[in-house]
Design an enzyme around this catalytic site. Structure first.
Site, short mmCIF file in Angstrom:
data_model
loop_
_atom_site.label_atom_id
_atom_site.label_comp_id
_atom_site.label_asym_id
_atom_site.label_seq_id
_atom_site.Cartn_x
_atom_site.Cartn_y
_atom_site.Cartn_z
N TYR A 105 0.82 -1.21 0.00
CA TYR A 105 0.00 0.00 0.00
C TYR A 105 0.85 1.26 0.00
O TYR A 105 1.84 1.36 0.74
CB TYR A 105 -0.89 -0.02 1.23
CG TYR A 105 -2.11 0.88 1.17
CD1 TYR A 105 -3.12 0.65 0.27
CD2 TYR A 105 -2.24 1.95 2.05
CE1 TYR A 105 -4.26 1.45 0.23
CE2 TYR A 105 -3.37 2.76 2.03
CZ TYR A 105 -4.37 2.51 1.12
OH TYR A 105 -5.49 3.31 1.08
N SER A 130 1.43 -7.72 1.89
CA SER A 130 0.39 -6.79 2.34
C SER A 130 -0.61 -6.55 1.20
O SER A 130 -1.25 -7.48 0.73
CB SER A 130 1.04 -5.51 2.86
OG SER A 130 0.10 -4.70 3.53
N GLN A 131 -0.74 -5.31 0.73
CA GLN A 131 -1.61 -5.09 -0.42
C GLN A 131 -1.19 -5.98 -1.59
O GLN A 131 -2.04 -6.57 -2.27
CB GLN A 131 -1.56 -3.63 -0.86
CG GLN A 131 -2.35 -3.35 -2.14
CD GLN A 131 -2.22 -1.92 -2.61
OE1 GLN A 131 -3.15 -1.14 -2.45
NE2 GLN A 131 -1.08 -1.58 -3.17
N ASP A 191 1.01 -8.65 14.09
CA ASP A 191 0.70 -7.74 12.99
C ASP A 191 -0.63 -7.05 13.26
O ASP A 191 -1.70 -7.67 13.17
CB ASP A 191 0.64 -8.54 11.69
CG ASP A 191 0.49 -7.67 10.45
OD1 ASP A 191 0.23 -6.47 10.58
OD2 ASP A 191 0.63 -8.24 9.34
N HIS A 207 4.03 -6.24 11.09
CA HIS A 207 3.64 -6.33 9.69
C HIS A 207 4.81 -6.61 8.75
O HIS A 207 4.60 -7.04 7.62
CB HIS A 207 2.94 -5.03 9.28
CG HIS A 207 2.23 -5.13 7.97
ND1 HIS A 207 1.34 -6.14 7.66
CD2 HIS A 207 2.30 -4.34 6.86
CE1 HIS A 207 0.88 -5.97 6.44
NE2 HIS A 207 1.45 -4.90 5.92
#
Length: 325
Positions: free
Chosen positions: A91, A188-189, A274, A303
């Site tokens: 992101y 992540s994203q 996370d 994360h």
């Protein structure tokens, strides 16, 4: 950050049912049909040879609505018919610079590093050069997560997932790539995108899904204290009467639903501290993945997950299945 989610034994068994619309598959079939009205229009521009052991091309292709999407193609110098890792970005980030993406070429793979439209302009992230020319009639919270949130057809991630799926088509069209060894990857994203693309492009050979975003939206909104999910909370806090419409839109982009349709072998990772992509939301998708799967658990990390340790595990995992690129 202490442990805050379910204990690990409960996480391994956690398998909630997604609130899936009956026309989920029809929506994505229609999305693909609309996107395919535009040819890929792949354009490769060789880049100066500042990295002597790899070849680099600036790539442009047509994503959703024919919009131009930028990527890097990086391959071992002189490579022919090698596997390709299609890499999606976290992101706010963009494709950055070629020298930031050398792990796969050094291991013998090509990599196609795909910009995420509208991102890559944050001071804390790698740079990007791909815009998103589409707006929405209703305002959205700062960030991208609520852009077009009241209509699945207009929602931001419809365009992003379509761009990402077409990037796999781009990789398959390249002479230097062995189309039977295309792997999707992201953190992540990027992990959430790779997860979706694995369902939208069932021909991919494998998926590397690290701490995926865009999973189990309602629980993520309830317990994630950092990262993008608070954008949804802020929107719902201001627009108190729109909860039903928001989650109805998100149901078409739910990572659990994509995971249940993905057949390729997958290596996931999850970090138990996370607070951005909480472990229960990761396991909610992982436990529904329909193909062969493994997951690496990083108990003491947030994360960032396993970082270099997990990168080494990915190299080993792919080597076990495909040899070098």
């Amino acid at each position: 950050m202490p442990l805050f989610d379910f204990p690990l034994d409960e996480l391994r068994a956690y398998r909630p049912e997604p609130d899936e619309p009956q026309d989920f598959d029809a929506f994505w079939d229609r999305t693909s049909e609309v996107a395919d009205r535009h040819p890929l229009d792949v354009r490769l521009t060789p880049q100066p040879g500042h990295l002597g052991l790899v070849d680099v091309w600036d790539v442009r292709f047509a994503g959703w609505n024919g919009d131009p999407i930028n990527a890097w193609l990086i391959a071992p110098a002189g490579a022919s018919r090698v596997g390709c890792v299609v890499t999606y970005i976290g992101y706010h980030g963009g494709r950055g610079f070629p020298h930031q993406h050398l792990r796969w070429p050094v291991a013998g793979w090509a990599t196609l590093v795909v910009d995420t439209r509208g991102q890559g302009a944050s001071a804390s992230a790698s740079s990007g050069v791909t815009g998103d020319p589409h707006g929405s009639e209703f305002g959205h919270a700062p960030g991208m997560l609520t852009k077009g949130i009241l209509d699945p057809d207009e929602y931001y991630y419809r365009r992003v997932f379509t761009d990402a799926a077409r990037a796999v088509d781009v990789a398959a069209s390249l002479d230097i790539v062995d189309e039977s060894r295309i792997v999707v990857s992201g953190h992540s994203q990027g992990g959430g995108i790779a997860q979706a693309v694995s369902a939208l492009r069932p021909g991919v050979a494998a998926a590397l899904v690290n701490e995926p975003f865009l999973c189990h939206f309602r629980r993520s909104c309830e317990i994630a204290s950092t990262g993008p999910y608070p954008e949804l909370v802020a929107f719902l806090g201001a627009q108190r009467d729109l909860e039903q419409r928001v989650f109805a839109t998100l149901s078409y982009f739910e990572g659990m639903s994509f995971a249940s349709r993905a057949q390729a072998p997958a290596l996931y990772s999850v970090a138990l501290m996370d607070t951005t992509c909480p472990p229960s939301t990761v396991f909610a998708a992982y436990n529904r993945w329909a193909g062969p799967k493994d997951i690496e658990v990083w108990p003491w990390n947030g994360h960032s997950g396993g970082e270099g340790y997990h990168a080494q595990r990915q190299l080993e995992w792919l080597s076990e299945r495909f040899g070098t690129g």
